[in-house]
Design an enzyme around this catalytic site. Structure first.
Site, PDB file in Angstrom:
ATOM      1  CG  ASP A 105      -7.842   5.033  47.292  1.00 13.73           C
ATOM      2  OD1 ASP A 105      -7.505   5.654  46.788  1.00 13.73           O
ATOM      3  OD2 ASP A 105      -7.285   4.207  48.003  1.00 13.73           O
TER       4      ASP A 105
ATOM      5  CG  HIS B  47      -7.986   8.160  51.469  1.00  9.42           C
ATOM      6  ND1 HIS B  47      -8.956   9.390  50.057  1.00  9.42           N
ATOM      7  CD2 HIS B  47      -7.605   7.223  50.392  1.00  9.42           C
ATOM      8  CE1 HIS B  47      -8.514   9.050  49.025  1.00  9.42           C
ATOM      9  NE2 HIS B  47      -7.510   7.635  49.416  1.00  9.42           N
TER      10      HIS B  47
ATOM     11  CD  GLU C 207      -0.448   5.777  52.593  1.00  8.13           C
ATOM     12  OE1 GLU C 207       0.406   5.130  50.931  1.00  8.13           O
ATOM     13  OE2 GLU C 207      -1.793   5.524  52.410  1.00  8.13           O
ATOM     14  CG  ASP C 208       0.169   9.849  51.616  1.00  5.52           C
ATOM     15  OD1 ASP C 208       0.372   9.122  51.304  1.00  5.52           O
ATOM     16  OD2 ASP C 208      -0.615   9.810  50.131  1.00  5.52           O
TER      17      ASP C 208
ATOM     18  CG  HIS D  76      -6.741  10.109  44.948  1.00  5.72           C
ATOM     19  ND1 HIS D  76      -7.384   9.401  44.410  1.00  5.72           N
ATOM     20  CD2 HIS D  76      -6.338   9.852  46.248  1.00  5.72           C
ATOM     21  CE1 HIS D  76      -7.484   8.023  45.193  1.00  5.72           C
ATOM     22  NE2 HIS D  76      -6.741   8.442  45.599  1.00  5.72           N
TER      23      HIS D  76
ATOM     24  CG  ASP E 192     -23.980 -15.052  25.486  1.00  7.43           C
ATOM     25  OD1 ASP E 192     -22.525 -14.374  24.440  1.00  7.43           O
ATOM     26  OD2 ASP E 192     -24.213 -15.432  26.532  1.00  7.43           O
TER      27      ASP E 192
END
Length: 708
Positions: A139, A72, A76-77, A48, A259
C-alpha cells in the site's frame, strides 16, 4: 490501464481458479464500496487497491492477502465495518483489513501522535498475522509511486515517514525489492534536484564505463564456465539513495565513488559459492578487509551472500556478490518469498528461518510496546531498532548475537535477556574486565557478570544503542520509582494518620476503597504513589479518611509524633537539594515536590521561603543512626596564590578519606585566589575534620561552607 482481468491472468500462474475468483469478488465489492470516490490524481479510487494487489501478486502472495489488498481502505473510507467484511469474506481477511486500516474514530492532538497510534495498532495486528505488514508495505509503495498529485509539504512528510519507518521495516523483513524502491522514491520526494543530478551522473558513468564493465563480466563468465561452475553473472548498480548517502557520509564527489557498478553471481548451492569466491580471487586481486561472509553469519533479516571487492582493470574496484538462487529470492522478497504461504512448502528451511526471525522481531516490538510510556516513545524505540544490524559478537558458549553498529556491553546484556540486563554489574570482553559503556566490535566474546538485587543505572541511557535496551531500562527505572514512591507514600500517610492515633493497617475495612472511588484511583498503590511523588498531601488524605470514618470533621490528637527517619538510600523518590547540600548531622526538613517526591533541605535553607509556614508541604526529618553513603558538600576557600596549590589541597582531602568531585579557582589579584571545592563526605563530623586540616595550611585564610 491495468484491469482485474490482467491481474487474474497473472494470478493464474500460481493460484487455483477458486481462489482467483475470491480475489475478483473482493475487487468488485471494493469497486462498489468506493463508487464515486476519486484519488487526488482524478482516477477512480479502486485503481489504488488493484495496484496494491498487483504488487503483492509480483511477490506471489496468497489469495487472502490479495483480497485484503483489495479491501484495505473499505473500513476507513466507506460505511462498511469489520463485521460486514467478516461475513462476506471470512474472519482472516477481515482481520488483515482491520490491521492495515488507520484509527479513524479517534481525534488525536496532532499528526505525530496519530501516526504513532496507527503504527502501534498495526504492530498488534502484525503479531497475529505477519501478512498485515506486507499488505501495508505494498500500500505504501503504490502511494509513493503516485505522490505527484500531493502538496510539496505533504509529499515530504510522507516521504520522511516512509524512510524512517516503512523502508526500514522492509529491510528488517528482508524485502529488498520494496525497500530499494521506497528509498529511491522517498529520495526523489525529499531532494528532487539531488536525485535527478545523481541519476544523470549514473547514466553518464554507465556509458563511459560500458566497455570495461562488459569486459569484466565476460572475463568472470568465461572463468566460471572453464571451471565447470554452473553460474550466471549479472550486472548491478547501487540505487540512488545509497550513492547519495555514501557521497554525504564520506564527503566524496560522484566521480570518487568507484563502486557504483558491481556484479552478482548466482549459482546452485552453497559449496559452489565458496568455490566461485576462490576463482574470482584468483582472477582479480581482492581488496584487503573488504570480504564479508553473510552465508556463515546471515544478517538479522536473513540475508545471505558472500561479498568481496576486487582490484579490476586500471585499479577500478569491483564489488562482487556471490549467492545461490534461493538466497537471491530471499534477498529480494524476504519473508514474502513465494513459498511462505504456498501450500506444501511452508516447511522450506529458508522460509522457516525467515518466519522465525520475523516472529522474534515482532515479539521484541511487543515487549517494547508494553514498556513504553506512550505511543510516541514506542515509535522512537522502533526507529532506533530498525537500523541495520552490523556487528556480530559471541556468548561464552559460542552462540552468535547480532547487534547494531555502536552497540555497547549493556545492549548485549539486554539482547540476551531483560533480566540479565537489569542485573548487570560488570563484563569481560575476551576475558578482560571492561567498562559497561564499551562499544563492541565484531568477533568479540562477551561474558556478563550479574548480581542479585542490582538495578539499571539512569546513566546507561546516555550510551545504549538498541531500542530494546533503552525501553527496558526506562521501564525498570519507572518500576523502581513506582516501588520507592509507594513505600515513601506509606510512611508519609502513616505519619499523618498517627496524628489521629491510627495507621493504615488499623483503618476499618471498606474505608480506603471508598476514598479510592472518590478520588478516581485504581488501587491503594496508586494512592500511595501519588503521595510519595508529592501529587497529593498525606495530611489531607488522612483528614479525609477520618471524616469518612466518623462522618464529621475530625480533631487531631495532641500527641506529637516523631519525624520521618531517612537513611540516604531511599532511591529515586528522595532527593537532596543542591542549593544547601544537607549532610547527616544537619537539622533537615522535607519539602514535597510534585512528581519528584521529597526534596531534603537544611532547616535554615533560605530557598524554603514561605513553605516554612505550611506544615502540610514541609515536615521534619531526622537522619538514621547508621548511614553508609557519601554526600556532596560545597566549600569556598580564600587562599594565597602559589605554585602546587591544587596538589596540596587534594593531598589534604585525600588524607582525610574524602574525594574531590569538582574544583575551580578564580584569581582575585596577584596574591589571592578563591577556590570552590565540591567534596564527597560521610557526615558533618567528617566535614569538620576536613575543614580543620585545611585551616592548618598556612596559605588558607578563610573557609566557608556554601549553601545559603
Amino acid at each position: 490501464m491495468f484491469t482485474i482481468d490482467d491481474l487474474a491472468d497473472r494470478l493464474g500462474g500460481y493460484l487455483p481458479q477458486g481462489e482467483i475468483q475470491q480475489v475478483k469478488r473482493a475487487f468488485y465489492y471494493a469497486e462498489q464500496a468506493h463508487d464515486g470516490q476519486r484519488r487526488r490524481s482524478g482516477e477512480a479510487y479502486v485503481t489504488h487497491p488493484l495496484a496494491v494487489a498487483n504488487i503483492l501478486a509480483n511477490m506471489h502472495m496468497d489469495h487472502q492477502s490479495l483480497m485484503a489488498a483489495m479491501l484495505h481502505d473499505v473500513i476507513e473510507d466507506t460505511g462498511v465495518d469489520k463485521e460486514a467484511l467478516a461475513r462476506q469474506f471470512g474472519a482472516p481477511v477481515a482481520e488483515l483489513v482491520d490491521g492495515v486500516s488507520k484509527l479513524t474514530q479517534i481525534a488525536f492532538e496532532d499528526k505525530a501522535v496519530a501516526q504513532a497510534e496507527n503504527f502501534q495498532k498495526m504492530v498488534l495486528a502484525m503479531s497475529r498475522d505477519i501478512r498485515v505488514i506486507i499488505v501495508k508495505l505494498a500500500d505504501r509503495l503504490h502511494n509513493m509511486r503516485t505522490l505527484g498529485a500531493l502538496r510539496p509539504e505533504k509529499k515530504r512528510r510522507i516521504a520522511r515517514e516512509t524512510l524512517e519507518i516503512y523502508a526500514r521495516i522492509a529491510n528488517r523483513l528482508g524485502i529488498n525489492t520494496i525497500r530499494v524502491e521506497l528509498e529511491d522514491l522517498s529520495f526523489h520526494a525529499l531532494h528532487p534536484m539531488r536525485a535527478e543530478r545523481i541519476k544523470r551522473a549514473v547514466s553518464s558513468a554507465r556509458g563511459h564505463r560500458r566497455s570495461t564493465i562488459r569486459q569484466i563480466q565476460n572475463n568472470l563468465q568465461r572463468s566460471l564456465d572453464a571451471e565447470g561452475l554452473p553460474s550466471t553473472v549479472v550486472g548491478r548498480q547501487k540505487h540512488l539513495l545509497s550513492i547519495y548517502r555514501k557521497m554525504r557520509d564520506q564527503r566524496k564527489s560522484f566521480n570518487e565513488i568507484m563502486d557504483v557498478f558491481g556484479f552478482r553471481i548466482l549459482t546452485e548451492d552453497v559449496d559452489s559459492c565458496y568455490r566461485i569466491l576462490g576463482m574470482v580471487h584468483n582472477l582479480y586481486k581482492p581488496v584487503p578487509g573488504r570480504f564479508k561472509d553473510y552465508i556463515a553469519i546471515p544478517k538479522a533479516n536473513g540475508y545471505q551472500s558472500l561479498h568481496t571487492t576486487l582490484f579490476g582493470p586500471g585499479g577500478m574496484p569491483i564489488e562482487v556478490q556471490i549467492r545461490t538462487r534461493e538466497m537471491e529470492a530471499m534477498a529480494n522478497n524476504g519473508i514474502a518469498a513465494h513459498w511462505l504461504y504456498k501450500a506444501g512448502q511452508t516447511d522450506h528451511p529458508i522460509a522457516e528461518g525467515s518466519r522465525a526471525r520475523a516472529r522474534s522481531w515482532i515479539k521484541g516490538l511487543l515487549e517494547m510496546q508494553r514498556h513504553a510510556g506512550d505511543s510516541l516513545e514506542f515509535i522512537e524505540h522502533v526507529k532506533n531498532d530498525l537500523f541495520p544490524d552490523d556487528i556480530y559478537v559471541f556468548t561464552p558458549k559460542g552462540d552468535i548475537m547480532e547487534l547494531p553498529q555502536g552497540a555497547t556491553v549493556i545492549d548485549f546484556a539486554y539482547s540476551v535477556h531483560t533480566d540479565i540486563g537489569n542485573s548487570t554489574i560488570a563484563c569481560r570482553i575476551d576475558r578482560h574486565l571492561t567498562p559497561l559503556s564499551t562499544r563492541l566490535e565484531s568477533g568479540q566474546t562477551l561474558e556478563i557478570i550479574t548480581a542479585p538485587g542490582a538495578r539499571p543505572n539512569l546513566s546507561w541511557l546516555n550510551f545504549v544503542a538498541t531500542a530494546k535496551a533503552r525501553s527496558a531500562i526506562r521501564h525498570a527505572l519507572k518500576h523502581q520509582q513506582h516501588t520507592e514512591a509507594v513505600q515513601l507514600g506509606r510512611r508519609l500517610l502513616n505519619k499523618a494518620l498517627g496524628e489521629f492515633e491510627t495507621s493504615l493497617e488499623e483503618l476499618p475495612d471498606g474505608l480506603l476503597p471508598g476514598l479510592l472511588v472518590e478520588l478516581g484511583l485504581k488501587n491503594e498503590d496508586a494512592l500511595l504513589e501519588s503521595i510519595g511523588l508529592g501529587s497529593r498531601v498525606a495530611h489531607v488524605i488522612a483528614r479525609r479518611l477520618m471524616d469518612l470514618q466518623h462522618g464529621e470533621a475530625t480533631v487531631r490528637s495532641d500527641r506529637q509524633h516523631g519525624p520521618i527517619v531517612i537513611s540516604g538510600a531511599e532511591g529515586m523518590v528522595i532527593k537532596f537539594a543542591r542549593c544547601c547540600h544537607p549532610l547527616p548531622g544537619d537539622p533537615v526538613v522535607g519539602h514535597l515536590s510534585v512528581g519528584k517526591g521529597i526534596v531534603i533541605h537544611r532547616a535554615e535553607c533560605r530557598n524554603l521561603g514561605e513553605l516554612k509556614d505550611d506544615p502540610e508541604k514541609l515536615f521534619p526529618l531526622e537522619w538514621a543512626e547508621s548511614i553508609d553513603e557519601d554526600f556532596p558538600v560545597a566549600l569556598r576557600l580564600e587562599v594565597e596564590s602559589r605554585r602546587g596549590l591544587v596538589a596540596e589541597l587534594a593531598g589534604v582531602v585525600t588524607d582525610a578519606d574524602a574525594n574531590i568531585e569538582r574544583i575551580g579557582i578564580e584569581e582575585r589579584d596577584a596574591h589571592l585566589a578563591t577556590v570552590n571545592l565540591t567534596l564527597a563526605v560521610r557526615d558533618r563530623v567528617h566535614l569538620a575534620r576536613i575543614i580543620k586540616r585545611l585551616r592548618n595550611l598556612s596559605h588558607v585564610e578563610r573557609i566557608n561552607r556554601l549553601g545559603n
